[in-house]
Design a protein around this motif. Structure first.
Motif, PDB file in Angstrom:
ATOM      1  N   ALA A  70       0.834  -1.205   0.000  1.00  0.00           N
ATOM      2  CA  ALA A  70       0.000   0.000   0.000  1.00  0.00           C
ATOM      3  C   ALA A  70       0.870   1.258   0.000  1.00  0.00           C
ATOM      4  CB  ALA A  70      -0.930  -0.017   1.216  1.00  0.00           C
ATOM      5  N   VAL A  71       1.960   1.225   0.756  1.00  0.00           N
ATOM      6  CA  VAL A  71       2.874   2.381   0.788  1.00  0.00           C
ATOM      7  C   VAL A  71       3.426   2.637  -0.608  1.00  0.00           C
ATOM      8  CG1 VAL A  71       5.134   3.174   1.625  1.00  0.00           C
ATOM      9  CG2 VAL A  71       3.521   2.106   3.225  1.00  0.00           C
ATOM     10  N   ILE A  72       3.832   1.565  -1.281  1.00  0.00           N
ATOM     11  CA  ILE A  72       4.399   1.721  -2.630  1.00  0.00           C
ATOM     12  C   ILE A  72       3.351   2.284  -3.586  1.00  0.00           C
ATOM     13  CG2 ILE A  72       5.253   0.417  -4.626  1.00  0.00           C
ATOM     14  CD1 ILE A  72       6.641  -1.433  -2.524  1.00  0.00           C
ATOM     15  N   ARG A  73       2.154   1.757  -3.518  1.00  0.00           N
ATOM     16  CA  ARG A  73       1.098   2.238  -4.417  1.00  0.00           C
ATOM     17  C   ARG A  73       0.784   3.716  -4.160  1.00  0.00           C
ATOM     18  NH1 ARG A  73       2.047  -0.926  -7.976  1.00  0.00           N
ATOM     19  NH2 ARG A  73       0.979  -2.911  -8.217  1.00  0.00           N
ATOM     20  N   ALA A  74       0.723   4.101  -2.909  1.00  0.00           N
ATOM     21  CA  ALA A  74       0.423   5.507  -2.597  1.00  0.00           C
ATOM     22  C   ALA A  74       1.582   6.394  -3.043  1.00  0.00           C
ATOM     23  CB  ALA A  74       0.158   5.673  -1.099  1.00  0.00           C
ATOM     24  N   THR A  75       2.809   5.915  -2.841  1.00  0.00           N
ATOM     25  CA  THR A  75       3.972   6.704  -3.248  1.00  0.00           C
ATOM     26  C   THR A  75       4.016   6.849  -4.769  1.00  0.00           C
ATOM     27  OG1 THR A  75       5.127   5.798  -1.341  1.00  0.00           O
ATOM     28  CG2 THR A  75       6.479   6.939  -2.948  1.00  0.00           C
ATOM     29  N   GLU A  76       3.637   5.786  -5.453  1.00  0.00           N
ATOM     30  CA  GLU A  76       3.595   5.871  -6.923  1.00  0.00           C
ATOM     31  C   GLU A  76       2.612   6.948  -7.389  1.00  0.00           C
ATOM     32  OE1 GLU A  76       4.607   1.276  -8.303  1.00  0.00           O
ATOM     33  OE2 GLU A  76       2.528   1.858  -7.920  1.00  0.00           O
ATOM     34  N   LYS A  77       1.480   7.009  -6.703  1.00  0.00           N
ATOM     35  CA  LYS A  77       0.485   8.022  -7.094  1.00  0.00           C
ATOM     36  C   LYS A  77       1.060   9.421  -6.904  1.00  0.00           C
ATOM     37  CE  LYS A  77      -3.896   5.646  -5.987  1.00  0.00           C
ATOM     38  NZ  LYS A  77      -5.094   5.757  -5.136  1.00  0.00           N
ATOM     39  N   VAL A  78       1.712   9.635  -5.771  1.00  0.00           N
ATOM     40  CA  VAL A  78       2.315  10.938  -5.504  1.00  0.00           C
ATOM     41  C   VAL A  78       3.418  11.222  -6.528  1.00  0.00           C
ATOM     42  CG1 VAL A  78       3.763  12.196  -3.851  1.00  0.00           C
ATOM     43  CG2 VAL A  78       1.765  10.946  -3.040  1.00  0.00           C
ATOM     44  N   ARG A  79       4.236  10.194  -6.747  1.00  0.00           N
ATOM     45  CA  ARG A  79       5.342  10.328  -7.698  1.00  0.00           C
ATOM     46  C   ARG A  79       4.826  10.753  -9.079  1.00  0.00           C
ATOM     47  NH1 ARG A  79       7.467   4.664  -9.474  1.00  0.00           N
ATOM     48  NH2 ARG A  79       5.563   4.869 -10.693  1.00  0.00           N
ATOM     49  N   ASP A  80       3.795  10.054  -9.553  1.00  0.00           N
ATOM     50  CA  ASP A  80       3.299  10.334 -10.902  1.00  0.00           C
ATOM     51  C   ASP A  80       2.724  11.742 -10.999  1.00  0.00           C
ATOM     52  OD1 ASP A  80       4.139   7.816 -11.405  1.00  0.00           O
ATOM     53  OD2 ASP A  80       2.131   6.907 -11.553  1.00  0.00           O
ATOM     54  N   LYS A  81       2.083  12.170  -9.932  1.00  0.00           N
ATOM     55  CA  LYS A  81       1.499  13.515  -9.958  1.00  0.00           C
ATOM     56  C   LYS A  81       2.596  14.578  -9.941  1.00  0.00           C
ATOM     57  CE  LYS A  81      -2.309  16.108  -7.934  1.00  0.00           C
ATOM     58  NZ  LYS A  81      -3.433  16.066  -6.986  1.00  0.00           N
ATOM     59  N   MET A  82       3.642  14.329  -9.154  1.00  0.00           N
ATOM     60  CA  MET A  82       4.748  15.285  -9.112  1.00  0.00           C
ATOM     61  C   MET A  82       5.404  15.400 -10.479  1.00  0.00           C
ATOM     62  SD  MET A  82       6.662  15.336  -5.496  1.00  0.00           S
ATOM     63  CE  MET A  82       7.294  13.739  -5.401  1.00  0.00           C
ATOM     64  N   LEU A  83       5.561  14.271 -11.147  1.00  0.00           N
ATOM     65  CA  LEU A  83       6.181  14.287 -12.481  1.00  0.00           C
ATOM     66  C   LEU A  83       5.331  15.108 -13.450  1.00  0.00           C
ATOM     67  CD1 LEU A  83       7.308  10.551 -12.714  1.00  0.00           C
ATOM     68  CD2 LEU A  83       8.840  12.530 -12.657  1.00  0.00           C
ATOM     69  N   LEU A  84       4.022  14.932 -13.362  1.00  0.00           N
ATOM     70  CA  LEU A  84       3.119  15.676 -14.254  1.00  0.00           C
ATOM     71  C   LEU A  84       3.231  17.177 -13.999  1.00  0.00           C
ATOM     72  CD1 LEU A  84      -0.188  13.569 -14.195  1.00  0.00           C
ATOM     73  CD2 LEU A  84       1.211  14.093 -16.203  1.00  0.00           C
ATOM     74  N   ILE A  85       3.233  17.540 -12.714  1.00  0.00           N
ATOM     75  CA  ILE A  85       3.302  18.972 -12.388  1.00  0.00           C
ATOM     76  C   ILE A  85       4.633  19.559 -12.887  1.00  0.00           C
ATOM     77  CG2 ILE A  85       3.373  20.674 -10.508  1.00  0.00           C
ATOM     78  CD1 ILE A  85       1.517  18.797  -8.916  1.00  0.00           C
ATOM     79  N   ALA A  86       5.717  18.842 -12.606  1.00  0.00           N
ATOM     80  CA  ALA A  86       7.033  19.350 -13.010  1.00  0.00           C
ATOM     81  C   ALA A  86       7.117  19.495 -14.523  1.00  0.00           C
ATOM     82  CB  ALA A  86       8.129  18.418 -12.493  1.00  0.00           C
TER      83      ALA A  86
END
Ligand code: FES
Ligand code: FES
Lengths: 163, 806
Positions: free
Chosen positions: B560-576
């Motif tokens: 679950a931690v990995i899945r949640a981190t992936e979601k955050v990661r992907d959103k950060m990449l999109l914003i950047a």
């Protein structure tokens, strides 16, 4: 009710207490130092270990009124011990328990740290056997003691090196 | 590396995962600053509980008027009142419609069962008030032993059941009849294992507060399984879950023993309604030993079908568990044994008859290993006994039967799937570490000198992640199935990261482990990450499975931690990408930089703080279709869980394995045993923090040593418990324990995200058999056989001098 004066970690406390109040409850509830724990209240586990006039005791086995006039060191007072050896807010013994994974749930840790502190004062160079003997009165349900022993050995090294 | 995830794709850095990172987040523990339930600074009234002085009785009358009048007493509640206000405790495994309440209202079934509770200004007054409650009992004949309890005419715990048999089933997998027909040798043994517990150093503790304004309750408790607890309290009290808030702060150890503390939370909530302030109950050690839950004592009749060469063709087991007096968890010890029924071996047929027995003993709840310690004890004992019969070395018979690495994933007859592992190599490594041949020579020498030294071993699987559908004995589709967990990961406005999971920590250093995984995933450092271990059922991302049990953390919690981190990661990449006006495919996390940069152009980069500034503050500049914020929740389940089916079911979802080798010396004059050497090689797949894993392996082994030599809840025949302090319920101390030598194997698990497998129960499972094997081997000159535990000096002497059997 009876008046007691107890110095804990260098600070003077004065309270009216019931004669039946246990010292451990005095420390936790009146002095509000909750790092001293209760694991059995029959003197078997060592979770309530404190240093009383320089000696290790189990504070569940003494009444607060019996401790009138005494000087007590609890885990919270470790931050003032050996000031020249403190680093980043940690005494070398505390640092050693972190470095060597000397705790899991942490419930026994205050007692273990105070036990180590007292042991290393009288025997700065304890063997594994001596450490095991010294821990006799402190139960740890989590670690199986091995990493606690490694922590104590590491602390002994560091304390010597710090001299 | 065979794991669900490709490490190289998942991790930006490899600086933390796999390293023994210090538990820096947990400095509070070494400083005495951790806040356990009893340390919460709150002005509470205090609860004391009146417990039955009879193991089996009817509660005829209970008069609390004198207690109520005592100065300082705020309220009193009795069993009959509790029964009138609550529903019966829900059973997890048994299907019979039995009634039992969180406090005894009429029938008392064990010594120490709660019958009333007092809340007073302080605990001392509350205890005084208990003395003033007048109780009239009608004592009944008690029954404590399995054989006695199952006899016709035995005193009944639940009269409406007509017997003390709570669950009785037989499951056969593979061609068991053929196995016994083809056998050259059939061995038959009766084993018994006593009642013990892991006794966390912190007893149960809880606070309850009632908010009269909206009828809600807030509870603080050292609960190990909050997901289920809130649901149970809700069901029993008839209060919706959105009016029951459970907060779990630090917990001083669990080991399963805090999985079912919720019945006491119900009592506290009912009492809290009667007073205007929060109320607190902290269990005493005596209360803990009386009814703070035990592992059941059990008897196991085992038959093993073998060929002359040592090949095991099948086993047939009758497993009777003395589940005492608590219907909530009765039956589950036998059911979970299917996870280890055939151990590390290619045994292609099995039969198990399981019986859950009610008796006048304390409640049983899952204790570290749950049934698997006794399953491996009996199986490994049987292997040793078979080896002796066939003139084989204990190593040889094990090698003959091991599941081979190339057979992985291997499915046992009942449907358990061993995902990975190299059982022969694990044993070989342990033999080498222990210098087995050298030991045998040393043993022979010692024998010449009249010393009794023995060598014992066990090889076993150590399963984790319970597939909760194993309660398939209940009617219809089980209420809980599979295993899962939730996590929340956020990058805050200032670029720092916070995380929480839906579960609790009972000493496993979850915060550090989670920070290691997130650091490597996002290219940052643990110093930027704060993991809050506090569970708040109104806030935490929990599901019904949430809790710290069955070694599920390394599997579904981290999933679950990995899945949640992936979601955050992907959103950060999109914003950047959006802000830097670069293609998404060109965006990279800067290793160790806490920043995202355009590939090949490190000058075009944004720190996490910059990115979060857009997500939380400059939200008009976000891509059109993007929600603001950088806080993500994910839930994860292990998809290897099968549907409940008696013919083909995996009780647990990961399977670590180990080999234990023990050298013990017995003093034949006194019966005392000294462990001279203890070697463990274990394989829990990939390890996230080896420092923590070592602690688990050693700590769990010492639990096993305590159970083998010292700890026992001794009851007299009527149900009086004779061990109610640590003076008579003895725990292992540092002195006298061996230094444990630990070796590792790393067979990654293909069905968990990081290739991890269970690490927390292992030693508690394998140690019993290994030690017993060593003691029996030492006693070879006396012809002693070991079929029961504990191994007390008294039993050893008795066997040497008279019975020849322990
Ligand atoms: S609480 Fe004092 S020794 Fe256990
Ligand atoms: S660390 Fe939990 S009792 Fe020692």
């Amino acid at each position: 009710m009876q008046l007691v004066n107890i110095t804990i970690n260098g600070k003077a406390f004065e309270h009216e207490v019931e004669p039946r109040l246990l010292l451990v409850h005095y420390i936790r509830e009146k002095a509000q130092l909750t790092g001293t724990h209760v694991g059995c209240d029959t003197g078997n586990c060592g979770a309530c270990t404190v240093v009383y006039n320089g000696k290790l005791i189990k504070s569940c086995l003494m009444l607060a009124v019996q401790a009138d006039g005494s000087e007590i060191l609890t885990i919270e007072g470790m931050s003032q011990q050996d000031p020249e050896k403190q680093k980043n807010g940690l005494h070398p013994i505390q640092d050693a328990f972190l470095e060597k994974f000397g705790f899991q749930c942490g419930y026994c840790t205050p007692g273990m740290v105070l036990n180590t502190h007292t042991l290393l004062k009288s025997n700065p160079n304890p063997s594994e056997h001596e450490i095991r003997e010294a821990l006799e009165g402190n139960l740890c349900m989590c670690t199986g003691y091995q990493q606690i022993i490694e922590s104590i050995q590491y602390a002994a090294e560091k304390m010597k090196a710090g001299k | 590396m065979t794991t669900l995830l490709d490490y190289d794709k998942l991790f930006v850095t490899r600086d933390y995962v796999g390293k023994p990172l210090r538990r820096n987040e947990d400095e509070k523990f070494v400083k005495g600053e951790a806040v356990y339930v009893d340390d919460i600074d709150m002005d509470c009234a205090h609860v004391a509980i009146l417990r039955s002085i009879f193991p089996h009785a009817r509660l005829k009358k209970i008069d609390t008027s004198k207690a109520e009048k005592l100065k300082g007493v705020l309220a009193v509640i009795t069993g009959p009142e509790v029964v009138a206000q609550t529903k019966s405790v829900p059973p997890r495994a048994i299907a019979k419609p039995l009634k039992q309440y969180v406090m005894a209202g009429d029938k008392i079934r064990y010594l120490g069962e709660p019958i009333a509770a007092v809340v007073a200004e302080d605990r001392y007054i509350a205890e005084d008030a208990l003395e003033l409650i007048e109780v009239e009992y009608e004592p009944l004949q008690g029954v404590t032993r399995i054989e006695e309890a199952l006899k016709p005419g035995a005193p009944l715990l639940f009269e409406e059941n007509g017997s003390n048999d709570l669950l009785h089933d037989t499951m056969t997998h593979g061609d068991i009849d053929k196995a016994f027909k083809d056998a050259d040798l059939v061995l038959k043994e009766k084993f018994s294992v006593h009642r013990y517990s892991s006794t966390p150093l912190e007893n149960w503790a809880m606070i309850a507060r009632h908010d009269k304004g909206n009828g809600s309750f807030t509870m603080w408790a050292n609960d190990q399984q909050p997901g289920r607890s809130v649901a149970n309290i809700s069901a029993v009290m008839g209060v919706p879950m959105n009016k029951l808030r459970l907060i779990v702060p630090e917990s001083g150890g669990g080991f399963g023993i805090k999985l079912a503390i919720w019945p006491y939370m119900v009592i506290l909530c009912l009492l809290a309604k009667k007073v205007d302030k929060p109320i607190k109950w902290v269990q005493t050690r005596r209360e803990h030993l009386l009814g703070g839950t035990h592992a059941p004592d059990c008897t196991v009749d085992m038959e093993m079908a073998l060929k002359k060469d040592g090949t095991v063709l099948g086993i047939s087991v009758i497993d009777k568990e003395n589940d005492g007096s608590f219907i909530h968890t009765a039956g589950i010890y036998s059911l979970i044994k299917f996870a280890t029924l055939v151990g590390c071996y290619q045994i292609r047929a099995s039969r198990m008859e399981l019986v859950s027995v009610a008796a006048n003993k304390g409640p049983t709840v899952q204790n570290r290993g749950v049934g698997k310690p006794t399953a491996i004890f009996t199986l490994e004992r049987m292997m040793d006994i078979a080896a002796k019969k066939l003139g084989l070395d204990p190593v040889e018979i094990r090698r003959k039967n091991f599941v081979q690495p190339e057979q992985m994933p291997y499915t046992t007859p009942s449907g358990e799937v061993y995902e990975s592992g190299n059982y022969p190599a694990t044993l070989d490594k342990a033999l080498k570490m222990a210098d087995y041949e050298g030991l045998r020579k040393m043993q022979a020498e010692a024998r010449k000198q009249g010393r009794h030294i023995g060598i014992g071993m066990s090889t076993g699987v150590e399963p984790g992640t319970s597939n909760l559908g194993y309660y398939y004995t209940s009617s219809g589709i089980p209420e809980y199935m599979g295993s899962g967990e939730g996590a929340m990961v956020a990058v805050d406005y200032d670029g720092n990261i916070s995380a929480m999971i839906g579960s609790v920590d009972t000493g496993q250093g979850h915060a550090t482990t989670i920070a290691q995984v997130i650091s490597d995933m996002l290219g940052t450092t643990p110093a930027h990450i704060s993991v809050d271990n506090t569970l708040d059922s109104f806030v935490s991302p929990s599901i019904g499975h949430s809790g710290s049990y069955s070694n599920k953390f390394n599997d579904v919690d981290l999933g679950a931690v990995i899945r949640a981190t992936e979601k955050v990661r992907d959103k950060m990449l999109l914003i950047a990408a959006h802000i830097l006006k670069a293609p998404l495919s060109e965006m990279r996390f800067v290793p160790g930089g806490t920043a995202i940069a355009v590939k090949g152009d490190d000058k075009r980069q944004m720190s996490f703080k910059d990115i979060a500034g857009y997500a939380y503050k400059r939200i008009t500049m976000l891509p059109d279709d993007m929600e603001p914020g950088l806080k993500e929740i994910a839930f994860y389940r292990n998809k290897a869980a099968k549907m409940p089916n008696k013919d083909n079911f995996n009780v647990q979802l990961t399977h670590s394995n180990s080999a234990h080798i023990v050298v013990a010396e017995v003093d034949a004059e006194s019966g005392f045993v000294k462990i001279l050497k203890y070697v463990i090689v274990h394989d829990c797949g990939n390890q996230i923090n080896p420092g923590i894993v070592d602690g688990m392996a050693i700590g769990s082994t010492v639990h096993g040593l305590g159970a083998t030599f010292l700890e026992e809840f001794v009851y007299d025949d009527n149900g009086q418990l004779l061990a109610t302090t640590f003076m008579d319920y003895l725990k292992p101390v540092a002195a006298g324990l061996p230094h444990i030598e630990l070796g590792h194997m790393h067979s990654p698990c293909p069905t968990t995200m990081l290739g991890t497998k269970s690490a927390g129960e292992g030693g508690a499972i394998g140690s019993l058999a290994a030690v017993a094997g060593a003691v029996e081997d030492a006693l070879t000159p006396f012809g002693v056989k070991i079929t029961s535990l504990p191994l007390t000096p008294e039993k050893i002497m008795n066997a040497i001098l008279r019975t020849k059997v322990i």
